[in-house]
Design a protein around this motif. Structure first.
Motif, mmCIF file in Angstrom:
data_model
loop_
_atom_site.group_PDB
_atom_site.id
_atom_site.type_symbol
_atom_site.label_atom_id
_atom_site.label_comp_id
_atom_site.label_asym_id
_atom_site.label_seq_id
_atom_site.Cartn_x
_atom_site.Cartn_y
_atom_site.Cartn_z
ATOM 1 N N UNK A 36 38.909 -56.453 -30.590
ATOM 2 C CA UNK A 36 39.833 -55.472 -31.130
ATOM 3 C C UNK A 36 41.063 -56.196 -31.653
ATOM 4 N N UNK A 38 45.221 -55.366 -32.180
ATOM 5 C CA UNK A 38 46.261 -54.411 -31.819
ATOM 6 C C UNK A 38 47.578 -54.805 -32.463
ATOM 7 N N UNK A 44 44.575 -50.227 -29.929
ATOM 8 C CA UNK A 44 43.648 -51.241 -30.439
ATOM 9 C C UNK A 44 42.735 -50.682 -31.524
ATOM 10 N N UNK A 46 39.143 -51.270 -33.473
ATOM 11 C CA UNK A 46 37.841 -51.911 -33.291
ATOM 12 C C UNK A 46 37.518 -52.858 -34.442
ATOM 13 N N UNK A 87 42.279 -58.643 -28.949
ATOM 14 C CA UNK A 87 41.778 -58.348 -27.616
ATOM 15 C C UNK A 87 40.265 -58.503 -27.568
ATOM 16 N N UNK B 101 31.616 -48.890 -30.421
ATOM 17 C CA UNK B 101 33.031 -49.220 -30.535
ATOM 18 C C UNK B 101 33.916 -48.016 -30.294
ATOM 19 N N UNK B 102 34.880 -48.194 -29.412
ATOM 20 C CA UNK B 102 35.812 -47.113 -29.124
ATOM 21 C C UNK B 102 36.822 -46.971 -30.258
ATOM 22 N N UNK B 104 40.676 -45.862 -30.505
ATOM 23 C CA UNK B 104 41.833 -45.590 -29.649
ATOM 24 C C UNK B 104 42.868 -44.743 -30.371
ATOM 25 N N UNK B 105 43.597 -43.968 -29.584
ATOM 26 C CA UNK B 105 44.795 -43.321 -30.079
ATOM 27 C C UNK B 105 45.956 -44.300 -30.046
#
Lengths: 113, 113
Positions: A36, A38, A44, A46, A87, B101-102, B104-105
């Motif tokens: 990831x 960020x 983060x 992907x 990450x 793959x997540x 994220x907020x």
């Protein structure tokens, strides 16, 4: 205990200076390894998922590789906009928390023009 | 919506007060995760919801923390009797399947004073 270690903690590069970030992992059984990016104040973003040793994935100036013990994120000819914290996370095949990712602390990359 | 939405983006609360953090995942994503990110630390897993299954609460640090997900969509993380060590960025993520793959907020930055 499953864990992820990233190195270096911080990396400063000149624009165009290629380098690699390292992610070492210990996991009972690897379901997948995730990278990831960020940016400050954001969640983060992907980048890649790798599932088996020998697998490689590329996206623009980034290339991720995977071995049985570690993953590398290679950055070719970076630009200032590549500056961010990168990450690494692993997901175990067996574990009490099927589905969640275990994250490293990240590598903060700064690319100077 | 187009992404994972979290509210509030910032929350300052007094020690001992209860707080509620909200997460609105991407429509259709069955998996939802809460993580905590403290300064200088990696992302710490808190809780995981998958469809209608019982949530995996193995990452919750104490019984002051709880979470629910209503109708398989919106989730609320509640912290009771907040302590200064609860100060962190709380991140929510969703994915269409557990090992994908997540997304994220942007997180909720919680400061306990």
């Amino acid at each position: 205990e499953d864990q992820v270690t990233q190195s270096p903690e911080a990396l400063r590069l000149q624009e165009g200076e290629s380098s690699s970030l390292n992610c070492s992992y210990t996991v009972s059984g690897l379901r997948g390894l995730f990278w990831y990016r960020q940016d400050p104040g954001k969640g983060p973003e992907f980048l890649f998922t790798l599932y088996s040793a020998g697998e490689e994935k590329e996206k623009e100036r980034l290339k991720a590789t995977l071995t049985k013990k570690e993953s590398f994120l290679h950055i070719t000819a970076p630009k200032p906009e590549d500056s961010a914290t990168y990450l690494c996370a692993v997901q175990a095949v067996y574990g009490g928390s099927q589905g969640n990712l275990i994250f490293g602390k990240g590598t903060k990359l700064s690319v100077k023009p | 919506g187009a992404g994972v939405s979290q509210s509030p983006s910032n929350k300052v609360t007094e020690k001992g007060k209860d707080v509620e953090l909200r997460c609105d995942p991407i429509s259709g994503h069955t998996a939802l995760y809460w993580y905590r990110q403290s300064l200088g630390q990696g992302l710490e897993f808190l809780i995981y919801f998958q469809g209608n299954s019982a949530p995996d609460k193995s990452g919750l640090p104490s019984d002051r923390f709880s979470a629910e997900r209503t109708g398989g969509s919106v989730s609320t993380l509640t912290i009771q009797r907040t302590q200064q060590e609860d100060s962190a960025v709380y991140l929510c993520a969703s994915s269409p399947v557990p090992d994908y793959g997540y997304t994220f907020g942007s997180g909720t930055r919680l400061t306990v004073v």
